[in-house]
Design a protein around this motif. Structure first.
Motif, PDB file in Angstrom:
ATOM      1  N   MET A  42       0.840  -1.202   0.000  1.00 36.87           N
ATOM      2  CA  MET A  42       0.000   0.000   0.000  1.00 36.87           C
ATOM      3  C   MET A  42       0.879   1.257   0.000  1.00 36.87           C
ATOM      4  O   MET A  42       2.011   1.213   0.448  1.00 36.87           O
ATOM      5  CB  MET A  42      -0.906   0.010   1.233  1.00 36.87           C
ATOM      6  CG  MET A  42      -2.080   0.938   1.071  1.00 36.87           C
ATOM      7  SD  MET A  42      -3.162   0.928   2.530  1.00 36.87           S
ATOM      8  CE  MET A  42      -2.375   2.118   3.567  1.00 36.87           C
ATOM      9  N   PHE A  43       0.312   2.332  -0.482  1.00 36.46           N
ATOM     10  CA  PHE A  43       1.066   3.583  -0.529  1.00 36.46           C
ATOM     11  C   PHE A  43       0.910   4.380   0.772  1.00 36.46           C
ATOM     12  O   PHE A  43      -0.041   4.190   1.526  1.00 36.46           O
ATOM     13  CB  PHE A  43       0.596   4.413  -1.720  1.00 36.46           C
ATOM     14  CG  PHE A  43       0.943   3.782  -3.036  1.00 36.46           C
ATOM     15  CD1 PHE A  43       2.213   3.941  -3.564  1.00 36.46           C
ATOM     16  CD2 PHE A  43       0.011   3.015  -3.726  1.00 36.46           C
ATOM     17  CE1 PHE A  43       2.553   3.341  -4.782  1.00 36.46           C
ATOM     18  CE2 PHE A  43       0.343   2.418  -4.934  1.00 36.46           C
ATOM     19  CZ  PHE A  43       1.612   2.583  -5.464  1.00 36.46           C
ATOM     20  N   ASP A  44       1.865   5.289   1.019  1.00 36.25           N
ATOM     21  CA  ASP A  44       1.874   6.048   2.278  1.00 36.25           C
ATOM     22  C   ASP A  44       1.233   7.427   2.152  1.00 36.25           C
ATOM     23  O   ASP A  44       0.790   7.998   3.147  1.00 36.25           O
ATOM     24  CB  ASP A  44       3.317   6.221   2.766  1.00 36.25           C
ATOM     25  CG  ASP A  44       3.980   4.879   3.003  1.00 36.25           C
ATOM     26  OD1 ASP A  44       3.321   4.006   3.588  1.00 36.25           O
ATOM     27  OD2 ASP A  44       5.140   4.706   2.590  1.00 36.25           O
ATOM     28  N   ALA A  45       1.231   7.988   0.921  1.00 31.23           N
ATOM     29  CA  ALA A  45       0.641   9.318   0.740  1.00 31.23           C
ATOM     30  C   ALA A  45       0.347   9.563  -0.738  1.00 31.23           C
ATOM     31  O   ALA A  45       1.016   9.017  -1.615  1.00 31.23           O
ATOM     32  CB  ALA A  45       1.586  10.404   1.262  1.00 31.23           C
ATOM     33  N   VAL A  46      -0.667  10.383  -0.964  1.00 32.09           N
ATOM     34  CA  VAL A  46      -1.000  10.833  -2.315  1.00 32.09           C
ATOM     35  C   VAL A  46      -0.848  12.350  -2.346  1.00 32.09           C
ATOM     36  O   VAL A  46      -1.416  13.042  -1.492  1.00 32.09           O
ATOM     37  CB  VAL A  46      -2.456  10.463  -2.692  1.00 32.09           C
ATOM     38  CG1 VAL A  46      -2.832  11.047  -4.057  1.00 32.09           C
ATOM     39  CG2 VAL A  46      -2.657   8.953  -2.682  1.00 32.09           C
ATOM     40  N   VAL A  47      -0.072  12.878  -3.291  1.00 34.37           N
ATOM     41  CA  VAL A  47      -0.010  14.331  -3.482  1.00 34.37           C
ATOM     42  C   VAL A  47      -0.669  14.674  -4.812  1.00 34.37           C
ATOM     43  O   VAL A  47      -0.481  13.975  -5.817  1.00 34.37           O
ATOM     44  CB  VAL A  47       1.429  14.891  -3.426  1.00 34.37           C
ATOM     45  CG1 VAL A  47       1.971  14.843  -2.009  1.00 34.37           C
ATOM     46  CG2 VAL A  47       2.365  14.154  -4.373  1.00 34.37           C
ATOM     47  N   ILE A  48      -1.468  15.722  -4.781  1.00 37.23           N
ATOM     48  CA  ILE A  48      -2.201  16.145  -5.974  1.00 37.23           C
ATOM     49  C   ILE A  48      -1.865  17.607  -6.266  1.00 37.23           C
ATOM     50  O   ILE A  48      -1.856  18.436  -5.360  1.00 37.23           O
ATOM     51  CB  ILE A  48      -3.731  16.001  -5.754  1.00 37.23           C
ATOM     52  CG1 ILE A  48      -4.103  14.522  -5.560  1.00 37.23           C
ATOM     53  CG2 ILE A  48      -4.516  16.610  -6.924  1.00 37.23           C
ATOM     54  CD1 ILE A  48      -5.588  14.281  -5.266  1.00 37.23           C
ATOM     55  N   GLY A  49      -1.570  17.894  -7.533  1.00 35.25           N
ATOM     56  CA  GLY A  49      -1.335  19.278  -7.948  1.00 35.25           C
ATOM     57  C   GLY A  49      -2.369  19.680  -8.964  1.00 35.25           C
ATOM     58  O   GLY A  49      -2.619  18.956  -9.933  1.00 35.25           O
TER      59      GLY A  49
END
Lengths: 275, 189
Positions: free
Chosen positions: B1-8
């Motif tokens: 699983m991933f630890d964080a999602v960043v969206i721009g």
């Protein structure tokens, strides 16, 4: 976690600067400091941070350039006008009973907010018994602050801010205009002492009724933020006021019980009475 | 699983978020951090405005705040948003980058260093090229690179610039992006 090569290089650079010049950036917030160092790298002729080390160690001018790139000077007069309005309406009336009012503007950069504060004190009839200590570690910024000469093109913005901050007269009363510049009036400057002070290594130097330190703490790590906030708390008289930048809450800090909020939104605080 | 999602996201961003965020459940297992270009003249109450519109909690990212699952964190106008190695937020008012403060590159590059291959970077609609360098860095650190399909974007410049600059793993239409993010929580790879 294994340190990246870049982090090793930055650690070496910061240690070298601390030992050579006494400027200690090791407890700066790392992410933005790293970015500033990398940006400086692109304007220097170095490919790696480690190549900067001999340059700043041996060449004082190179270090001076590095230093002015590391310290932040984005500021304007009455920046965040509502904060200054609140200082005028909620804080200054409570300082009227003091025979002498000491104000410390810590990390004053090029001085725009210092003159803003002096104007507020003047308009509230307090400048005569007030003294402002405006400090910064950056000699170049401090020299600009001391001169009090600002580009004429900024005056329009400053005037707008002044009015939003509840200005009672005309902003043009406070400077002498030239074609390209506006020089702040001597009557304001006389009440300000500009001095070099490093928040990281220097101590409290006087008892203050009001401390302003805006958008400086965001550049420090948690440890250093706490240390500087303790310095401010120690410097303030009982029931003295503290004004921070509008994202610099004290609720996560070590001094949170030393202060009550005047306005949590504007980050204006008052020291509580300790029993 | 991933630890964080960043969206721009920039131009058309608010509308895009209103399509994506309703798909995320309360207590979604991965923190979502959004840099949205906004005018500094508007009060920074966008998080307050958006919170309560969706199941997931939306809040403004605060200085020193520990990043936790269950939140969508929004940038504040006039401040760059960064992530420290200890997964807390940092802010700066350094000069604009790509004419932008907050800048997507600034968030993405600091997030890539903090999260490495546990990070997902997503570039949505926008009218300038901010974020493409950042997305490239996300990929270089082993993170997953995702871009909104340009033909589903209100402004194509930002997603197209990101596709040109970075090694992009997934190009996802807007109406499938929420579902895509949702599935990241099940992804064991």
């Amino acid at each position: 976690m294994i340190k990246s090569l870049l982090d090793i290089e930055i650690d070496c650079l910061l240690s070298a600067i601390t030992e050579r010049y006494g400027y200690d950036f090791r407890n700066y917030a790392r992410a933005s400091l790293k970015r500033r160092i990398q940006n400086y790298l692109t304007v220097s002729d170095c490919n790696h941070v480690s190549e900067l080390i001999p340059k700043v160690l041996h060449d004082k001018e190179c270090f001076a350039k590095f230093l002015s790139n590391m310290s932040v000077t984005v500021t304007e007069m009455f920046r965040d006008p509502l904060v200054f309005k609140s200082i005028r309406e909620d804080i200054l009336p409570k300082l009227k009973t003091y025979s002498r009012i000491n104000v410390w503007h810590a990390g004053c950069a090029t001085g725009e907010e210092v003159y803003s504060m002096a104007i507020l004190l003047e308009e509230e009839g307090l400048l005569g018994r007030a003294h402002i200590y405006a400090t910064d570690f950056n000699a170049k910024s401090l020299a600009t602050a001391k001169e009090g000469i600002y580009p004429a093109e900024n005056v329009q913005l400053y005037t707008r801010n002044y009015l939003k901050a509840g200005g009672k007269s005309s902003f043009s009363d406070y400077y002498q205009a030239n074609y390209e510049s506006a020089k702040m009036k001597d009557s304001l400057r006389e009440k300000i002492t500009f001095a070099s002070h490093n928040l990281i290594s220097d101590q409290v130097f006087a008892e203050m009724n009001l401390v302003l330190c805006r958008n400086v703490l965001i550049y420090f790590d948690k440890v250093l933020q706490d240390r500087v906030l303790e310095l401010f708390s120690d410097s303030l008289v009982s029931r003295g006021f503290l004004v921070l930048g509008d994202k610099e809450a004290i609720k996560y800090s070590i001094v949170k019980d030393d202060f009550e909020a005047v306005s949590e939104r504007l980050k204006t605080y008052r020291k509580v009475l300790h029993v | 699983m991933f630890d964080a999602v960043v969206i721009g996201v920039s131009m058309g961003g608010l509308q895009a978020l209103k399509v994506i965020l309703p798909r995320l459940p309360k207590n979604f297992a991965i923190p979502v951090i959004v840099v949205l270009h906004q005018s500094t003249t508007i009060d920074s109450s966008l998080a307050v405005l958006l919170n309560g519109m969706f199941e997931i909690d939306v809040k403004e990212a605060e200085l020193n705040e520990k990043i936790e699952a269950g939140y969508v964190y929004l940038s504040s106008p006039g401040y760059h948003l960064l992530i420290e190695q200890d997964k807390t937020f940092a802010l700066s008012i350094d000069p604009p980058e790509n004419f932008s403060i907050p800048s997507i590159d600034v968030l993405f590059e600091s997030a890539a260093e903090a999260y490495g291959d546990g990070l997902v970077g997503i570039i949505l609609t926008g009218a300038n090229a901010d974020g493409s360098q950042g997305l490239k860095v996300v990929g270089q650190h082993g993170g997953l690179t995702v871009v909104q399909a340009p033909n589903t974007a209100e402004a194509k410049v930002m997603p197209e610039a990101a596709i040109a600059a970075a090694e992009v793993r997934h190009i996802v239409p807007l109406d499938e992006m929420g579902e895509f993010i949702l599935r990241l929580a099940d992804d064991v790879g």
